[in-house]
Design an enzyme around this catalytic site. Structure first.
Site, PDB file in Angstrom:
ATOM      1  N   ASP A 127       0.823  -1.216   0.000  1.00 46.60           N
ATOM      2  CA  ASP A 127       0.000   0.000   0.000  1.00 46.60           C
ATOM      3  C   ASP A 127       0.858   1.269   0.000  1.00 46.60           C
ATOM      4  OD1 ASP A 127      -2.448   1.324   0.032  1.00 46.60           O
ATOM      5  OD2 ASP A 127      -3.269   0.060   1.617  1.00 46.60           O
ATOM      6  N   GLU A 152      -0.974   1.712  -5.207  1.00 41.84           N
ATOM      7  CA  GLU A 152      -0.598   3.121  -5.087  1.00 41.84           C
ATOM      8  C   GLU A 152      -1.713   4.020  -5.595  1.00 41.84           C
ATOM      9  OE1 GLU A 152       1.373   6.503  -7.320  1.00 41.84           O
ATOM     10  OE2 GLU A 152       0.061   4.866  -7.904  1.00 41.84           O
ATOM     11  N   TRP A 153      -2.835   3.411  -5.941  1.00 42.14           N
ATOM     12  CA  TRP A 153      -4.091   4.090  -6.310  1.00 42.14           C
ATOM     13  C   TRP A 153      -4.012   4.879  -7.610  1.00 42.14           C
ATOM     14  CZ3 TRP A 153      -2.728   6.616  -1.170  1.00 42.14           C
ATOM     15  CH2 TRP A 153      -2.778   5.676  -0.140  1.00 42.14           C
ATOM     16  N   GLY A 154      -2.948   4.671  -8.388  1.00 47.27           N
ATOM     17  CA  GLY A 154      -2.853   5.340  -9.683  1.00 47.27           C
ATOM     18  C   GLY A 154      -2.325   6.757  -9.614  1.00 47.27           C
ATOM     19  N   ASP A 155      -1.934   7.220  -8.424  1.00 51.33           N
ATOM     20  CA  ASP A 155      -1.540   8.625  -8.258  1.00 51.33           C
ATOM     21  C   ASP A 155      -0.371   9.045  -9.156  1.00 51.33           C
ATOM     22  OD1 ASP A 155      -3.508   8.681  -6.411  1.00 51.33           O
ATOM     23  OD2 ASP A 155      -2.232   9.111  -4.679  1.00 51.33           O
ATOM     24  N   ASP A 213     -10.018   3.608  -3.702  1.00 50.47           N
ATOM     25  CA  ASP A 213     -10.711   2.377  -3.295  1.00 50.47           C
ATOM     26  C   ASP A 213     -12.115   2.251  -3.888  1.00 50.47           C
ATOM     27  OD1 ASP A 213      -8.465   2.124  -1.792  1.00 50.47           O
ATOM     28  OD2 ASP A 213      -9.486   1.878   0.126  1.00 50.47           O
TER      29      ASP A 213
HETATM   30  C1  GLA Z   1      -6.011   1.260   1.354  1.00 49.07           C
HETATM   31  C2  GLA Z   1      -6.124   0.276   0.200  1.00 49.07           C
HETATM   32  C3  GLA Z   1      -7.252  -0.704   0.493  1.00 49.07           C
HETATM   33  C4  GLA Z   1      -6.970  -1.438   1.789  1.00 49.07           C
HETATM   34  C5  GLA Z   1      -6.784  -0.444   2.933  1.00 49.07           C
HETATM   35  C6  GLA Z   1      -6.304  -1.116   4.200  1.00 49.07           C
HETATM   36  O1  GLA Z   1      -7.134   2.073   1.444  1.00 49.07           O
HETATM   37  O2  GLA Z   1      -6.327   0.945  -1.006  1.00 49.07           O
HETATM   38  O3  GLA Z   1      -7.409  -1.626  -0.570  1.00 49.07           O
HETATM   39  O4  GLA Z   1      -5.838  -2.241   1.643  1.00 49.07           O
HETATM   40  O5  GLA Z   1      -5.823   0.558   2.581  1.00 49.07           O
HETATM   41  O6  GLA Z   1      -6.054  -0.226   5.226  1.00 49.07           O
END
Ligand code: GLA
Length: 399
Positions: free
Chosen positions: A150, A183-186, A205
């Protein structure tokens, strides 16, 4: 006779060593499939939960359908000991992590774990910053097969460098471990993630809804799908765009919306990580998650992500070329009303894929939810597609 015996011994030896020598680059040749604890259970993870989930995956057909990674997300860890080793929550995992991993492996599943490139995870547990090689060795010792990594509390690190450090640690730890970049694509991980990890999150998410907005982050299924269209070129065997884990079965969407969610993840060659309680799935949830025809589209060895073939505003057509000259086509209805589809293949101007031309050949139209042929491309395709629903078909040449 002796030669034959030596030959058989050699074959057994090669088969035994093959599993251990599999290189990082050879992993995840098709999108990973499995289950992850986060979407349903959040921080409520324990040895009991994981072992029960392993049992469920074997008993309810999920493993047979292809879901073979069981991944514990955040909150299994509590602190570091005096020499920096990560410490497992002793109350929730009273027998340590190795016992849980062994149990999962005995069930024929692979085991995945979670950590974070920052100093602390998103739930404030110890992250791996400064401990990457030590943690990778610990994971290898436990028998870990998959790491989700993460990006909370990253403290201004360079994302590519941070993920490369953990990637290097995994490559040296002596065990093949699939590396999931979260890394959410940032920082556009699709541009640098290949070779560093096997999959990378492309968005914030997922939320258990078809279309919804959150001021504190998170996206519904439709908004996530919209963000994937531009990323098609970055996916392929060993390196996948990850639009986040599945919400199928968690109660926030209708049957048709969950079918759309699952179908589109399959079309997008996305990792299929179930996120519901597998111990008590209702019939519809099970039908969706174990649809072999849809899963085959996702797992096709060509590894191509679908392109948005046609955008008509409220209606879309997506196409995913498959091996053997086939193609999966998904008609997606974004509206609240039924789409009365009347599609004339002859009027189609573009090709679905280089080799697939409905003008040169006639194709069978196979419905991947009804599991039967519903016509040929020489006829019009007339079908009602429910609100927020899809029609997904596979075209194969009529012999
Ligand atoms: C982030 C991730 C989620 C999950 C949570 C856990 O938000 O994007 O998929 O793993 O952390 O805390």
């Amino acid at each position: 006779m002796k030669l034959k015996f030596i030959g058989i011994l050699f074959l057994i030896f090669s088969l035994c060593t093959a599993g251990y020598t599999q290189k990082f680059e050879e992993l995840a040749q098709t999108p990973p499939m499995g289950w992850n604890s986060w979407n349903k259970f959040g921080c409520n993870v324990s040895e009991k939960l994981i072992c029960e989930m392993a049992d469920a995956m074997v008993n309810n057909g999920m493993l047979e359908a292809g879901y073979n990674y069981l991944v514990i997300d955040d909150c299994w860890q509590v602190r570091r000991d005096s020499v920096g080793n990560i410490v497992v929550d002793p109350e929730r995992f009273p027998n340590g992590m190795k016992t849980v991993v062994d149990y999962v492996h005995k069930k024929g599943l692979k085991f995945g774990i979670y950590s974070c490139a920052g100093s602390a995870t998103c739930q404030g547990r110890p992250g791996s910053r400064g401990y990457q090689f030590q943690d990778a060795r610990t994971y290898a010792k436990w028998g870990v097969d998959y790491l989700k990594y993460d990006w909370c509390n990253e403290e201004g690190q360079n994302a590519k460098a941070a993920y490369k450090t953990m990637s290097d640690a995994l490559k040296e730890c002596g065990r093949p471990i699939v590396f999931s970049i979260c890394e959410w694509g940032d920082s556009k991980p699709w541009e640098w993630g290949k070779g560093i990890g096997h999959l990378w999150r492309t968005t914030a998410d997922i939320r258990d809804c078809y279309q919804c907005t959150f001021d504190w982050g998170g996206l519904g299924v439709l908004d996530i799908i919209d963000k994937q269209a531009a990323l098609q070129q970055y996916a392929g065997p060993g390196h996948w765009n990850d639009p986040d884990m599945l919400e199928v079965g968690n109660g926030g969407m209708t049957y048709d919306e969950y079918k759309t969610h699952f179908t589109m993840w399959a079309m997008l060659a996305a990792p299929l990580m179930a996120g519901n309680d597998l111990r008590n799935m209702d019939a519809q949830t099970k039908e969706i998650l174990t649809n072999a025809d849809v899963i085959a589209v996702n797992q096709d060895k060509l590894g191509q992500q679908a392109t948005k073939f046609m955008d008509m505003g409220e209606y879309e057509i997506w196409a995913k070329p498959l091996s053997n000259g086939e193609v999966a086509v998904c008609f997606m209805n974004r509206t609240n009303q039924i789409w009365k589809l009347d599609y004339d293949w002859k009027k189609q101007t573009m090709y679905f894929a280089t080799e697939v031309s409905v003008h040169k050949k006639v194709y069978n139209v196979f419905d991947l939810w009804e599991h039967k042929n519903i016509g040929k491309t020489s006829e019009r395709l007339v079908k009602e597609i429910p609100a927020h629903g899809v029609l997904v078909i596979r075209l194969s040449v009529v012999k």
